[in-house]
Motif scaffolding. Structure first.
Motif: not given
Length: 141
Positions: A99-104, A106-108, A110-116
């Motif tokens: 999920d982190i790989k995909q978020l990075l 798609e979004e770069g 982000s706060y969501e990446v850090m939460k993950q």
């Protein structure tokens, strides 16, 4: 057959602590870079952090599943359920990392990446503690 360090509590604990400490330090580095508004460098650090999770922690999980867990079940069939639970923890780590790989992408960063990334730390800490307790501690007499 797994290496002897996986079968000894103190050595296995040291592997877990070293990996968790490294992940925590690298997570803090990303956060420090974000606070300093060094966004490009923070993104690179996040990529390195994800690579650390994949090559150090998830690869350790793969090694446990390929040898150590099977050996533990062969020694004691009552460990089948705990090993299944521990394997599920590994699956959760893999899912979060994906999920982190995909978020990075798609979004770069982000706060969501850090939460993950923080979720990885929590799941891994609980998993390591429970694995050591269920599989490596000497039975109390």
């Amino acid at each position: 057959m797994s290496g002897p360090s996986l079968r000894q509590l103190h050595a296995h604990h040291a592997i877990h602590q070293g990996a968790l400490s490294g992940a925590l330090t690298k997570t803090e580095e990303v956060e420090d870079l974000l606070r300093a508004k060094e966004f490009e460098v923070a993104r690179q650090a996040a990529d390195h952090l994800l690579e650390f999770w994949e090559t150090r922690i998830i690869s350790h999980a793969d090694a446990e599943e390929e040898g150590f867990y099977q050996e533990m079940i062969q020694q004691n069939s009552e460990l089948k359920k705990p090993v299944a639970d521990l394997t599920r923890d590994h699956d959760i780590l893999r899912i979060i990392a994906a999920d982190i790989k995909q978020l990075l992408v798609e979004e770069g960063l982000s706060y969501e990446v850090m939460k993950q990334f923080h979720a990885l730390l929590v799941v891994n800490a609980i998993h390591s503690r429970e694995e050591e307790r269920m599989l490596l501690q000497e039975p109390s007499v």
